[in-house]
Design a protein around this motif. Structure first.
Motif, PDB file in Angstrom:
ATOM      1  N   THR A  80      22.561 -92.158   5.101  1.00 57.11           N
ATOM      2  CA  THR A  80      22.934 -90.742   5.194  1.00 57.11           C
ATOM      3  C   THR A  80      24.273 -90.580   5.515  1.00 57.11           C
ATOM      4  O   THR A  80      25.139 -90.971   4.697  1.00 57.11           O
ATOM      5  N   ALA A  81      24.549 -89.950   6.943  1.00 55.60           N
ATOM      6  CA  ALA A  81      25.844 -90.001   7.063  1.00 55.60           C
ATOM      7  C   ALA A  81      26.032 -89.736   8.454  1.00 55.60           C
ATOM      8  O   ALA A  81      25.141 -89.224   9.406  1.00 55.60           O
ATOM      9  N   MET A  82      27.205 -90.126   9.191  1.00 54.07           N
ATOM     10  CA  MET A  82      27.546 -89.709  10.448  1.00 54.07           C
ATOM     11  C   MET A  82      27.563 -88.285  10.521  1.00 54.07           C
ATOM     12  O   MET A  82      27.930 -87.603   9.964  1.00 54.07           O
ATOM     13  N   GLY A  83      26.879 -87.955  11.780  1.00 56.53           N
ATOM     14  CA  GLY A  83      26.930 -86.560  12.025  1.00 56.53           C
ATOM     15  C   GLY A  83      25.808 -85.632  11.523  1.00 56.53           C
ATOM     16  O   GLY A  83      25.331 -84.606  11.459  1.00 56.53           O
ATOM     17  N   ALA A  84      24.716 -86.660  10.801  1.00 61.29           N
ATOM     18  CA  ALA A  84      23.441 -85.872  10.357  1.00 61.29           C
ATOM     19  C   ALA A  84      22.662 -85.255  11.501  1.00 61.29           C
ATOM     20  O   ALA A  84      22.539 -85.761  12.559  1.00 61.29           O
ATOM     21  N   ASN A  85      22.061 -84.014  11.209  1.00 65.46           N
ATOM     22  CA  ASN A  85      21.818 -83.021  12.241  1.00 65.46           C
ATOM     23  C   ASN A  85      21.076 -82.080  11.512  1.00 65.46           C
ATOM     24  O   ASN A  85      21.603 -81.179  10.820  1.00 65.46           O
ATOM     25  N   ALA A  86      19.798 -82.081  11.621  1.00 64.08           N
ATOM     26  CA  ALA A  86      18.726 -81.003  10.625  1.00 64.08           C
ATOM     27  C   ALA A  86      19.237 -79.512  11.314  1.00 64.08           C
ATOM     28  O   ALA A  86      18.803 -78.619  10.723  1.00 64.08           O
ATOM     29  N   HIS A  87      19.784 -79.460  12.352  1.00 63.08           N
ATOM     30  CA  HIS A  87      20.101 -78.317  13.131  1.00 63.08           C
ATOM     31  C   HIS A  87      21.509 -77.874  13.135  1.00 63.08           C
ATOM     32  O   HIS A  87      22.125 -76.776  13.569  1.00 63.08           O
ATOM     33  N   SER A  88      22.350 -78.520  12.281  1.00 67.44           N
ATOM     34  CA  SER A  88      23.732 -78.378  12.318  1.00 67.44           C
ATOM     35  C   SER A  88      24.277 -77.048  11.507  1.00 67.44           C
ATOM     36  O   SER A  88      23.542 -76.640  10.613  1.00 67.44           O
ATOM     37  N   ARG A  89      25.200 -76.640  11.819  1.00 72.44           N
ATOM     38  CA  ARG A  89      25.834 -75.326  11.177  1.00 72.44           C
ATOM     39  C   ARG A  89      26.507 -75.768   9.907  1.00 72.44           C
ATOM     40  O   ARG A  89      26.916 -74.918   8.896  1.00 72.44           O
ATOM     41  N   ILE A  90      26.967 -76.988   9.734  1.00 76.54           N
ATOM     42  CA  ILE A  90      27.808 -77.781   8.763  1.00 76.54           C
ATOM     43  C   ILE A  90      26.704 -77.987   7.552  1.00 76.54           C
ATOM     44  O   ILE A  90      25.817 -78.905   8.046  1.00 76.54           O
ATOM     45  N   PHE A  91      26.480 -77.477   6.440  1.00 81.92           N
ATOM     46  CA  PHE A  91      25.616 -77.872   5.521  1.00 81.92           C
ATOM     47  C   PHE A  91      25.381 -79.285   5.133  1.00 81.92           C
ATOM     48  O   PHE A  91      24.403 -79.879   4.971  1.00 81.92           O
ATOM     49  N   TYR A  92      26.663 -79.958   4.898  1.00 79.40           N
ATOM     50  CA  TYR A  92      26.451 -81.446   4.560  1.00 79.40           C
ATOM     51  C   TYR A  92      25.533 -82.113   5.578  1.00 79.40           C
ATOM     52  O   TYR A  92      24.599 -82.866   5.418  1.00 79.40           O
ATOM     53  N   ASN A  93      26.031 -82.029   6.992  1.00 76.49           N
ATOM     54  CA  ASN A  93      25.393 -82.344   7.943  1.00 76.49           C
ATOM     55  C   ASN A  93      23.873 -82.043   8.179  1.00 76.49           C
ATOM     56  O   ASN A  93      23.057 -82.875   8.472  1.00 76.49           O
ATOM     57  N   ARG A  94      23.668 -80.777   8.090  1.00 77.92           N
ATOM     58  CA  ARG A  94      22.210 -80.400   7.931  1.00 77.92           C
ATOM     59  C   ARG A  94      21.430 -80.959   6.834  1.00 77.92           C
ATOM     60  O   ARG A  94      20.115 -81.346   7.037  1.00 77.92           O
ATOM     61  N   ILE A  95      21.622 -81.064   5.743  1.00 75.85           N
ATOM     62  CA  ILE A  95      21.101 -81.580   4.650  1.00 75.85           C
ATOM     63  C   ILE A  95      20.736 -83.200   4.846  1.00 75.85           C
ATOM     64  O   ILE A  95      19.579 -83.311   4.802  1.00 75.85           O
ATOM     65  N   LYS A  96      21.661 -83.769   5.256  1.00 74.32           N
ATOM     66  CA  LYS A  96      21.406 -85.222   5.861  1.00 74.32           C
ATOM     67  C   LYS A  96      20.497 -85.480   6.939  1.00 74.32           C
ATOM     68  O   LYS A  96      19.448 -86.338   6.881  1.00 74.32           O
ATOM     69  N   GLY A  97      20.644 -84.585   7.888  1.00 76.37           N
ATOM     70  CA  GLY A  97      19.470 -84.530   8.987  1.00 76.37           C
ATOM     71  C   GLY A  97      18.121 -84.149   8.361  1.00 76.37           C
ATOM     72  O   GLY A  97      17.107 -84.551   9.095  1.00 76.37           O
ATOM     73  N   GLU A  98      18.094 -83.004   7.730  1.00 81.02           N
ATOM     74  CA  GLU A  98      16.728 -82.608   7.147  1.00 81.02           C
ATOM     75  C   GLU A  98      15.974 -83.875   6.322  1.00 81.02           C
ATOM     76  O   GLU A  98      14.813 -84.105   6.661  1.00 81.02           O
ATOM     77  N   VAL A  99      16.819 -84.469   5.710  1.00 79.59           N
ATOM     78  CA  VAL A  99      16.088 -85.627   4.873  1.00 79.59           C
ATOM     79  C   VAL A  99      15.823 -86.907   5.885  1.00 79.59           C
ATOM     80  O   VAL A  99      14.664 -87.312   5.517  1.00 79.59           O
ATOM     81  N   GLU A 100      16.532 -86.994   6.853  1.00 74.62           N
ATOM     82  CA  GLU A 100      16.200 -87.999   7.931  1.00 74.62           C
ATOM     83  C   GLU A 100      14.838 -87.545   8.624  1.00 74.62           C
ATOM     84  O   GLU A 100      13.892 -88.495   8.710  1.00 74.62           O
ATOM     85  N   ARG A 101      14.682 -86.405   8.940  1.00 74.23           N
ATOM     86  CA  ARG A 101      13.385 -85.774   9.824  1.00 74.23           C
ATOM     87  C   ARG A 101      12.356 -85.974   8.491  1.00 74.23           C
ATOM     88  O   ARG A 101      11.210 -86.280   8.979  1.00 74.23           O
ATOM     89  N   ASP A 102      12.418 -85.478   7.498  1.00 75.65           N
ATOM     90  CA  ASP A 102      11.248 -85.562   6.425  1.00 75.65           C
ATOM     91  C   ASP A 102      10.999 -86.842   6.145  1.00 75.65           C
ATOM     92  O   ASP A 102       9.871 -87.085   5.762  1.00 75.65           O
TER      93      ASP A 102
END
Length: 186
Positions: A80-102
């Motif tokens: 994924t990427a550094m900064g991955a976070n499903a709750h991020s306001r940054i779109f890129y980091n949010r998508i990476k975080g959502e995929v990690e969660r799912d």
């Protein structure tokens, strides 16, 4: 036998490697697999829109993981990427975080997530377009690498791949996140 699927078949050849070009929106059934390694990713600029980016970095990643689970995969490694976070306001980091969660919800016995800061490598060998801003960043990272903290250093894709495979195959069951220092060549 190693099966690799991508949107385009790269110009690689090995007797134990089978390359397949696929449409990830209509992913065909996978052969039975033990482990799955997912390194799909793009940039919003290369994808052309946020929805096209999401189709690769979220939809295609999850479709691949689900298809692998359906054929018996119990271990998964994903980049994924550094900064991955499903709750991020940054779109890129949010998508990476959502995929990690799912991915965590799919029930893999082992899930290893690699979170590099910047990946470096020969993109032309993979038939990928040269990204001018990225090329400049890579040169800057290489020059500054000795003074950048280990967790933020640019990493060659081959180092990330080795660390991911090693962690999936030899690490304990459960969730493991690799970042920075854990992604260095050993």
């Amino acid at each position: 036998m190693l099966h690799a699927r991508d949107r385009q078949v790269p110009a690689l050849s090995h007797p134990r490697l089978q390359l397949h070009a696929v449409d990830f929106a209509a992913l065909p059934a996978l052969p039975p697999v033990d482990d799955v390694y997912i390194t799909l990713g793009t940039t919003i600029a290369a994808a052309g829109s946020q929805s096209a980016f999401r189709a690769v970095d979220y939809d295609a990643v999850l479709a691949t993981a689900r298809a692998a689970r359906a054929t018996g995969a119990t271990r998964c490694g994903v980049v994924t990427a550094m900064g991955a976070n499903a709750h991020s306001r940054i779109f890129y980091n949010r998508i990476k975080g959502e995929v990690e969660r799912d991915l965590q919800a799919l029930g893999f016995t082992t899930l290893v997530i690699a979170r590099p800061s910047l990946m470096i490598g020969d993109r032309q060998a993979l038939q990928q377009a040269i990204r001018p801003a990225e090329s400049l960043s890579i040169q800057l990272f290489r020059w500054l690498n000795p003074i950048i903290p280990a967790n933020y250093r640019a990493r060659p894709g081959a180092d990330i791949a080795r660390a991911l495979v090693r962690a999936v195959q030899t690490g304990p069951a459960g969730l493991r996140v690799l970042s920075g220092r854990a992604l260095q060549a050993t």
